[in-house]
Scaffold this active site. Structure first.
Site, PDB file in Angstrom:
ATOM      1  N   HIS A 285     -15.059  25.582   7.303  1.00 44.92           N
ATOM      2  CA  HIS A 285     -14.931  26.841   6.552  1.00 44.92           C
ATOM      3  C   HIS A 285     -15.061  26.530   5.060  1.00 44.92           C
ATOM      4  O   HIS A 285     -14.589  25.492   4.590  1.00 44.92           O
ATOM      5  CB  HIS A 285     -13.575  27.506   6.855  1.00 44.92           C
ATOM      6  CG  HIS A 285     -13.514  28.898   6.320  1.00 44.92           C
ATOM      7  ND1 HIS A 285     -13.229  29.163   4.999  1.00 44.92           N
ATOM      8  CD2 HIS A 285     -13.731  30.102   6.910  1.00 44.92           C
ATOM      9  CE1 HIS A 285     -13.270  30.475   4.812  1.00 44.92           C
ATOM     10  NE2 HIS A 285     -13.570  31.068   5.961  1.00 44.92           N
TER      11      HIS A 285
ATOM     12  N   GLU B 241     -21.754  31.962   6.675  1.00 39.80           N
ATOM     13  CA  GLU B 241     -20.794  32.651   5.814  1.00 39.80           C
ATOM     14  C   GLU B 241     -21.149  32.401   4.350  1.00 39.80           C
ATOM     15  O   GLU B 241     -20.728  31.390   3.776  1.00 39.80           O
ATOM     16  CB  GLU B 241     -19.384  32.131   6.079  1.00 39.80           C
ATOM     17  CG  GLU B 241     -18.891  32.390   7.476  1.00 39.80           C
ATOM     18  CD  GLU B 241     -17.377  32.552   7.495  1.00 39.80           C
ATOM     19  OE1 GLU B 241     -16.920  33.598   7.938  1.00 39.80           O
ATOM     20  OE2 GLU B 241     -16.659  31.646   7.035  1.00 39.80           O
TER      21      GLU B 241
ATOM     22  N   GLU C 197     -13.502  27.523   2.576  1.00 38.77           N
ATOM     23  CA  GLU C 197     -12.231  27.273   1.870  1.00 38.77           C
ATOM     24  C   GLU C 197     -11.753  25.847   2.114  1.00 38.77           C
ATOM     25  O   GLU C 197     -11.163  25.215   1.235  1.00 38.77           O
ATOM     26  CB  GLU C 197     -11.193  28.321   2.295  1.00 38.77           C
ATOM     27  CG  GLU C 197     -11.514  29.672   1.665  1.00 38.77           C
ATOM     28  CD  GLU C 197     -11.057  30.889   2.453  1.00 38.77           C
ATOM     29  OE1 GLU C 197     -10.219  30.747   3.360  1.00 38.77           O
ATOM     30  OE2 GLU C 197     -11.563  31.988   2.156  1.00 38.77           O
TER      31      GLU C 197
ATOM     32  N   ASN D 100     -10.280  35.254  11.683  1.00 40.48           N
ATOM     33  CA  ASN D 100      -9.752  34.085  10.968  1.00 40.48           C
ATOM     34  C   ASN D 100      -8.612  34.592  10.086  1.00 40.48           C
ATOM     35  O   ASN D 100      -8.860  35.213   9.055  1.00 40.48           O
ATOM     36  CB  ASN D 100     -10.866  33.455  10.125  1.00 40.48           C
ATOM     37  CG  ASN D 100     -10.325  32.378   9.191  1.00 40.48           C
ATOM     38  OD1 ASN D 100      -9.217  31.893   9.351  1.00 40.48           O
ATOM     39  ND2 ASN D 100     -11.129  32.009   8.188  1.00 40.48           N
TER      40      ASN D 100
ATOM     41  N   GLY E 269     -14.256  37.420   1.393  1.00 38.70           N
ATOM     42  CA  GLY E 269     -13.066  37.973   0.742  1.00 38.70           C
ATOM     43  C   GLY E 269     -13.370  38.685  -0.559  1.00 38.70           C
ATOM     44  O   GLY E 269     -12.464  38.993  -1.337  1.00 38.70           O
TER      45      GLY E 269
ATOM     46  N   LYS F  74      -6.521  32.995   8.329  1.00 33.88           N
ATOM     47  CA  LYS F  74      -6.237  32.178   7.130  1.00 33.88           C
ATOM     48  C   LYS F  74      -4.730  31.958   7.016  1.00 33.88           C
ATOM     49  O   LYS F  74      -4.040  31.857   8.032  1.00 33.88           O
ATOM     50  CB  LYS F  74      -6.819  32.824   5.875  1.00 33.88           C
ATOM     51  CG  LYS F  74      -8.273  33.237   6.057  1.00 33.88           C
ATOM     52  CD  LYS F  74      -8.920  33.615   4.767  1.00 33.88           C
ATOM     53  CE  LYS F  74     -10.307  34.153   5.044  1.00 33.88           C
ATOM     54  NZ  LYS F  74     -11.167  34.202   3.895  1.00 33.88           N
TER      55      LYS F  74
ATOM     56  N   SER G  15     -16.865  39.598   4.512  1.00 35.63           N
ATOM     57  CA  SER G  15     -16.516  41.003   4.280  1.00 35.63           C
ATOM     58  C   SER G  15     -17.076  41.951   5.345  1.00 35.63           C
ATOM     59  O   SER G  15     -17.507  43.061   5.046  1.00 35.63           O
ATOM     60  CB  SER G  15     -16.952  41.443   2.878  1.00 35.63           C
ATOM     61  OG  SER G  15     -16.300  40.642   1.898  1.00 35.63           O
TER      62      SER G  15
HETATM   63  C1  PEP Z   1     -13.767  34.238   6.448  1.00 39.08           C
HETATM   64  O1  PEP Z   1     -12.934  33.753   5.732  1.00 39.08           O
HETATM   65  O2  PEP Z   1     -14.202  33.580   7.410  1.00 39.08           O
HETATM   66  C2  PEP Z   1     -14.264  35.587   6.139  1.00 39.08           C
HETATM   67  C3  PEP Z   1     -15.392  35.969   6.661  1.00 39.08           C
HETATM   68  O3  PEP Z   1     -13.458  36.351   5.334  1.00 39.08           O
HETATM   69  P1  PEP Z   1     -13.654  37.918   4.954  1.00 39.08           P
HETATM   70  O4  PEP Z   1     -14.067  38.639   6.215  1.00 39.08           O
HETATM   71  O5  PEP Z   1     -12.329  38.357   4.438  1.00 39.08           O
HETATM   72  O6  PEP Z   1     -14.739  37.965   3.926  1.00 39.08           O
END
Ligand code: PEP
Length: 254
Positions: free
Chosen positions: A95, A167, A97, A9, A173, A11, A212
């Site tokens: 998601h 998630e 966000e 992803n 992040g 972003k 992460s």
């Molecule tokens: C995401 O935004 O879907 C995500 C898992 O981000 P990150 O791996 O950077 O934590």
């Protein structure tokens, strides 16, 4: 055996030049493996670039959202059919966000899930709790509410052929990863929830972990029985990391 996935992803990141370099490297490192799939969900303006660079390779591509509408006066939106026109296989919906920054409600997410699915895309439905929700013992209640809204809107069989992603918001992040045991506990809960409504759908539903994930922690996560791969944010922008995560998925034994 369930299908297993590593999906990036990106972003709000990328440029024509940076994408070209990243995808050109990735397509040499990601080779077809039966039952295993790798893809990148890119910003909408770069979907055509992904199509042109990745057609005929083992790497798929997708969008990070779709409109909850099909067409009409919805300035700024893009529909599932539009991204499908450019060969997208995947669309992330819900998601955290999009939920927290852009205000997508559970019902918006359910509509987007339906649009993506009916438009021939594989929706990647994201669910997850905030830190405050986890600390107050509400994790299961939150993810159940988020998933159940989609099931209520479309029926449990609509999950067949789609992907669920757990998630935890506190791990996205932040560099903080849920431990494999913490993630497995929620994945098992989610599969059980679906199982009680349709055992066959639950058995075949890929549930990805996101938050992460890096090359260094991927193998342990992917070794858990209900973790069928990862949704990868930051690490999907670095060819070495992302292809290392893909290698960890291929090597993991469940
Ligand atoms: C995401 O935004 O879907 C995500 C898992 O981000 P990150 O791996 O950077 O934590």
């Amino acid at each position: 055996m369930r299908n297993r996935y590593v999906i990036g992803n990106w972003k709000l990141n990328g440029s024509l030049a940076a994408n070209d370099a990243l995808l050109s490297t990735l397509k040499t490192r990601v080779l077809a493996v039966s039952g295993h799939y790798c893809g990148v969900c890119v910003p909408a303006p770069y979907i055509a670039q992904a199509q042109s660079l990745l057609s005929g390779t083992a790497l798929g591509w997708g969008s990070q959202d779709v409109s909850r509408y099909d067409s009409g006066a919805y300035t700024g939106d893009f529909s599932a059919a539009m991204v499908a026109d450019f060969g997208c296989q995947y669309a992330i919906v819900g998601h955290s966000e999009r939920r927290s920054i852009f205000g997508d409600s559970d019902s918006d997410v359910a509509q987007k899930f339906g649009r993506a699915r009916n438009g021939g895309l594989t929706p990647i439905l994201c669910v997850g709790e905030t830190l405050a929700e986890r600390e107050s013992g509400e994790t299961e209640r939150v993810v159940e509410r988020q998933l159940q809204q989609v099931i209520a809107a479309h029926g449990v069989t609509a999950l067949a052929g789609t992907i669920l992603a757990y998630e935890p918001v506190w791990a996205i992040g932040t560099g903080k990863t849920a431990s494999p045991a913490q993630a497995q506990e929620v994945h098992k809960f989610l599969r059980g929830l679906v199982f009680r409504q349709d055992a066959a759908v639950a058995e075949s539903l890929p549930i990805l972990y996101g938050g992460s994930v890096k090359q260094s922690n991927a193998a342990e996560l992917f070794g858990m029985p209900d973790i069928d791969g990862g949704l990868i944010g930051g690490a999907s922008l670095v060819a070495e990391e992302f292809s290392g995560i893909w290698d960890a998925l291929r090597a993991a034994r469940q």
